[in-house]
Design a protein around this motif. Structure first.
Motif, PDB file in Angstrom:
ATOM      1  N   VAL A  96       0.842  -1.151   0.215  1.00  0.00           N
ATOM      2  CA  VAL A  96       0.223   0.327   0.048  1.00  0.00           C
ATOM      3  C   VAL A  96       0.957   1.141   0.016  1.00  0.00           C
ATOM      4  N   GLY A  97       1.866   1.369   0.766  1.00  0.00           N
ATOM      5  CA  GLY A  97       2.824   2.505   0.843  1.00  0.00           C
ATOM      6  C   GLY A  97       3.348   2.780  -0.561  1.00  0.00           C
ATOM      7  N   LEU A  98       3.917   1.497  -1.213  1.00  0.00           N
ATOM      8  CA  LEU A  98       4.296   1.778  -2.598  1.00  0.00           C
ATOM      9  C   LEU A  98       3.554   2.257  -3.653  1.00  0.00           C
ATOM     10  N   LEU A  99       2.267   1.811  -3.504  1.00  0.00           N
ATOM     11  CA  LEU A  99       1.036   2.415  -4.421  1.00  0.00           C
ATOM     12  C   LEU A  99       0.762   3.804  -4.290  1.00  0.00           C
ATOM     13  N   ALA A 100       0.736   4.040  -2.935  1.00  0.00           N
ATOM     14  CA  ALA A 100       0.494   5.523  -2.592  1.00  0.00           C
ATOM     15  C   ALA A 100       1.564   6.498  -2.883  1.00  0.00           C
ATOM     16  N   ALA A 101       2.877   5.968  -2.986  1.00  0.00           N
ATOM     17  CA  ALA A 101       3.664   6.860  -3.665  1.00  0.00           C
ATOM     18  C   ALA A 101       4.163   6.979  -4.780  1.00  0.00           C
ATOM     19  N   THR A 102       3.729   5.873  -5.583  1.00  0.00           N
ATOM     20  CA  THR A 102       3.948   5.774  -7.102  1.00  0.00           C
ATOM     21  C   THR A 102       2.500   5.920  -7.981  1.00  0.00           C
ATOM     22  N   GLY A 162      11.394   9.928  -1.540  1.00  0.00           N
ATOM     23  CA  GLY A 162      12.585  10.340  -1.476  1.00  0.00           C
ATOM     24  C   GLY A 162      13.604  10.229  -2.389  1.00  0.00           C
ATOM     25  N   VAL A 163      13.193   9.329  -3.287  1.00  0.00           N
ATOM     26  CA  VAL A 163      14.161   8.996  -4.715  1.00  0.00           C
ATOM     27  C   VAL A 163      14.466  10.300  -5.570  1.00  0.00           C
ATOM     28  N   ASP A 164      15.313  10.661  -5.936  1.00  0.00           N
ATOM     29  CA  ASP A 164      15.898  11.622  -6.770  1.00  0.00           C
ATOM     30  C   ASP A 164      14.940  11.361  -7.944  1.00  0.00           C
ATOM     31  N   PRO A 165      14.268  12.499  -8.357  1.00  0.00           N
ATOM     32  CA  PRO A 165      13.666  12.483  -9.723  1.00  0.00           C
ATOM     33  C   PRO A 165      14.522  12.457 -11.016  1.00  0.00           C
ATOM     34  N   ARG A 166      15.697  12.892 -10.877  1.00  0.00           N
ATOM     35  CA  ARG A 166      16.804  12.777 -11.847  1.00  0.00           C
ATOM     36  C   ARG A 166      17.048  11.211 -12.222  1.00  0.00           C
ATOM     37  N   PHE A 167      16.855  10.349 -11.324  1.00  0.00           N
ATOM     38  CA  PHE A 167      17.148   8.939 -11.636  1.00  0.00           C
ATOM     39  C   PHE A 167      16.057   8.568 -12.683  1.00  0.00           C
ATOM     40  N   TYR A 168      14.710   8.772 -12.381  1.00  0.00           N
ATOM     41  CA  TYR A 168      13.757   8.399 -13.476  1.00  0.00           C
ATOM     42  C   TYR A 168      13.996   9.000 -14.764  1.00  0.00           C
ATOM     43  N   GLU A 169      14.389  10.051 -14.868  1.00  0.00           N
ATOM     44  CA  GLU A 169      14.821  10.820 -16.004  1.00  0.00           C
ATOM     45  C   GLU A 169      15.951   9.886 -16.846  1.00  0.00           C
ATOM     46  N   LEU A 170      16.849   9.590 -16.158  1.00  0.00           N
ATOM     47  CA  LEU A 170      17.952   8.707 -16.656  1.00  0.00           C
ATOM     48  C   LEU A 170      17.465   7.458 -16.696  1.00  0.00           C
ATOM     49  N   VAL A 180       6.594  -0.788 -14.327  1.00  0.00           N
ATOM     50  CA  VAL A 180       7.175  -1.948 -13.759  1.00  0.00           C
ATOM     51  C   VAL A 180       8.533  -1.791 -13.803  1.00  0.00           C
ATOM     52  N   ALA A 181       9.053  -1.313 -15.021  1.00  0.00           N
ATOM     53  CA  ALA A 181      10.730  -1.173 -15.410  1.00  0.00           C
ATOM     54  C   ALA A 181      11.037  -0.124 -14.405  1.00  0.00           C
ATOM     55  N   ARG A 182      10.436   0.959 -13.969  1.00  0.00           N
ATOM     56  CA  ARG A 182      10.716   2.079 -13.419  1.00  0.00           C
ATOM     57  C   ARG A 182      10.827   1.689 -11.878  1.00  0.00           C
ATOM     58  N   VAL A 183       9.841   0.927 -11.329  1.00  0.00           N
ATOM     59  CA  VAL A 183       9.853   0.539 -10.008  1.00  0.00           C
ATOM     60  C   VAL A 183      10.899  -0.562  -9.882  1.00  0.00           C
ATOM     61  N   THR A 184      11.157  -1.637 -10.623  1.00  0.00           N
ATOM     62  CA  THR A 184      12.097  -2.451 -10.235  1.00  0.00           C
ATOM     63  C   THR A 184      13.621  -1.965 -10.295  1.00  0.00           C
ATOM     64  N   THR A 185      13.701  -1.006 -11.359  1.00  0.00           N
ATOM     65  CA  THR A 185      15.123  -0.484 -11.674  1.00  0.00           C
ATOM     66  C   THR A 185      15.427   0.800 -10.805  1.00  0.00           C
ATOM     67  N   VAL A 186      14.630   1.645 -10.649  1.00  0.00           N
ATOM     68  CA  VAL A 186      14.817   2.897  -9.933  1.00  0.00           C
ATOM     69  C   VAL A 186      14.186   2.888  -8.549  1.00  0.00           C
ATOM     70  N   THR A 187      13.005   2.598  -8.421  1.00  0.00           N
ATOM     71  CA  THR A 187      12.229   3.279  -7.237  1.00  0.00           C
ATOM     72  C   THR A 187      12.670   1.957  -6.207  1.00  0.00           C
ATOM     73  N   PRO A 189      15.399   0.149  -5.755  1.00  0.00           N
ATOM     74  CA  PRO A 189      16.677   0.225  -5.282  1.00  0.00           C
ATOM     75  C   PRO A 189      16.939   1.671  -4.612  1.00  0.00           C
ATOM     76  N   GLY A 190      16.460   2.617  -5.013  1.00  0.00           N
ATOM     77  CA  GLY A 190      16.588   3.891  -4.343  1.00  0.00           C
ATOM     78  C   GLY A 190      15.904   4.148  -3.035  1.00  0.00           C
ATOM     79  N   ALA A 191      14.892   3.325  -2.817  1.00  0.00           N
ATOM     80  CA  ALA A 191      14.007   3.642  -1.543  1.00  0.00           C
ATOM     81  C   ALA A 191      14.405   2.434  -0.611  1.00  0.00           C
ATOM     82  N   ALA A 192      15.195   1.563  -1.019  1.00  0.00           N
ATOM     83  CA  ALA A 192      15.575   0.171  -0.361  1.00  0.00           C
ATOM     84  C   ALA A 192      16.097   0.634   1.200  1.00  0.00           C
ATOM     85  N   PRO A 193      16.934   1.689   1.633  1.00  0.00           N
ATOM     86  CA  PRO A 193      17.301   1.916   2.849  1.00  0.00           C
ATOM     87  C   PRO A 193      16.010   2.300   3.823  1.00  0.00           C
TER      88      PRO A 193
END
Length: 267
Positions: A96-102, A162-170, A180-187, A189-193
Motif C-alpha cells: 500500500v505504501g508503494l502504491l500510495a507513493a507511485t 525521497g528517490v531523486d527524480p533525476r534517476f527517473y529521467e535517466l 514496472v521497469a521504473r519501479v524495479t530498476t529505480v524506485t 533500489p533507491g528507496a531500499a534503505p
C-alpha cells in the motif's frame, strides 16, 4: 602528505579495537549500575511490598519456568502469531505504501481513509479480533499486523517519495519508462534503505503489540506474564520480559545482517 595521511588512517584503525573494548566495558558498567539500583530498590522497599523481585532471584525463576514446562510452549505459541502478523503487516504495508507513493490516483482515493484509520491504536482492534477470530492465533496475528502495517506503510511511502527524480529521467533515457521497469530498476533500489529500516522497526513493533494482545487471553508469553503477576510471581514476569528481549535481539540482529547484505552496494 600522503605518508602523513596513511599514518593517520593507520592510527585511527589501530584505535578501533580499543574503542570497541571501551564501549563494551561501559555497556557492562551501565548494566551493573542498573542491577545495583534494582537491588537497592528491592532492599529498601522503594516499590510496594511483593511487587519488585530480587534481581538475584531471576536465574532460579528462569530454571523454574523452564523445568515446569511453561516457558518453551509459551514461546512457541507467541512465535506462531508473531510470524504471521509480522509477515502480513509487512507485505500489506509495503504494497500500500508503494502504491500510495507511485500512483497519484491511488493516493487520492485512499488518503482520507488513511488519515481516519492511522490514529486508531492496534489494541483498539482487539474487540473486533475476538469477535471475528475468537481468542486464537489468528486474532492475535490480526492485531499485530495492524501495528506492523502502519510502520511499513509510512517507511515505504517516505522512502519512495525521497528517490531523486533525476534517476527517473535517466531511466527513461535508457528505455525504462514503463511503470514496472521504473519501479524495479529505480524506485525499489533507491528507496531500499528507508523500506528496510521500516521493516526492521516492524520487527520490534510486532513484539510490543503481541504482548499487549496476549494479555487479553491469547496463549503465549504475555498470557504467562499476566498469570504470574496474578499470583504475585513477579520474578517469573521478569523471566518472560527477558525472554522477549533476547528473542527480539536475535531477530533484530538477523534482520540487520540481511539488511547489510542487501545494501552492500552503498558506499
Amino acid at each position: 602528505m600522503a605518508r602523513r595521511g596513511s599514518r593517520t588512517a593507520g592510527a585511527a584503525a589501530s584505535k578501533t579495537p580499543v574503542s570497541r573494548l571501551r564501549r563494551i566495558a561501559l555497556g557492562v558498567a551501565g548494566l551493573a549500575a542498573f542491577i545495583a539500583l534494582w537491588k537497592c530498590a528491592f532492599v529498601f522497599a522503594w516499590a510496594p511490598p511483593g511487587t519488585l523481585p530480587d534481581p538475584f532471584s531471576i536465574p532460579a525463576a528462569l530454571v523454574a519456568e523452564y523445568t515446569s514446562g511453561h516457558l518453551l510452549p509459551a514461546l512457541g505459541s507467541s512465535l506462531i502469531h508473531y510470524v504471521w502478523g509480522l509477515a502480513v503487516g509487512t507485505v500489506a504495508g509495503f504494497t500500500v505504501g508503494l502504491l500510495a507513493a507511485t500512483s497519484p490516483a491511488f493516493d487520492d482515493v485512499h488518503h482520507v481513509l488513511a488519515r481516519i484509520l492511522r490514529p486508531i491504536p492496534p489494541l483498539a482492534w482487539v474487540v473486533f479480533a475476538i469477535a471475528w477470530f475468537q481468542v486464537s492465533h489468528a486474532g492475535a496475528a490480526f492485531v499485530i499486523s495492524i501495528g506492523v502495517f502502519w510502520v511499513n506503510y509510512f517507511a515505504t511511502a517516505a522512502g519512495v517519495a525521497g528517490v531523486d527524480p533525476r534517476f527517473y529521467e535517466l531511466a527513461r533515457a535508457f528505455g525504462h519508462g514503463g511503470f514496472v521497469a521504473r519501479v524495479t530498476t529505480v524506485t525499489l533500489p533507491g528507496a531500499a534503505p528507508g523500506i528496510l529500516s521500516g521493516m526492521r522497526t516492524g520487527v520490534g513493533q510486532a513484539w510490543m503489540t503481541l504482548i499487549a494482545a496476549e494479555l487479553l487471553g491469547v496463549p503465549g508469553m504475555g498470557q504467562q506474564m499476566n498469570s504470574a503477576a496474578g499470583v504475585g510471581a513477579y520474578d517469573a514476569v521478569v523471566v518472560y520480559m527477558l525472554a522477549i528481549s533476547l528473542i527480539y535481539s536475535l531477530s533484530d540482529g538477523a534482520f540487520a545482517l540481511i539488511q547489510n547484505r542487501v545494501l552492500r552496494w552503498r558506499p
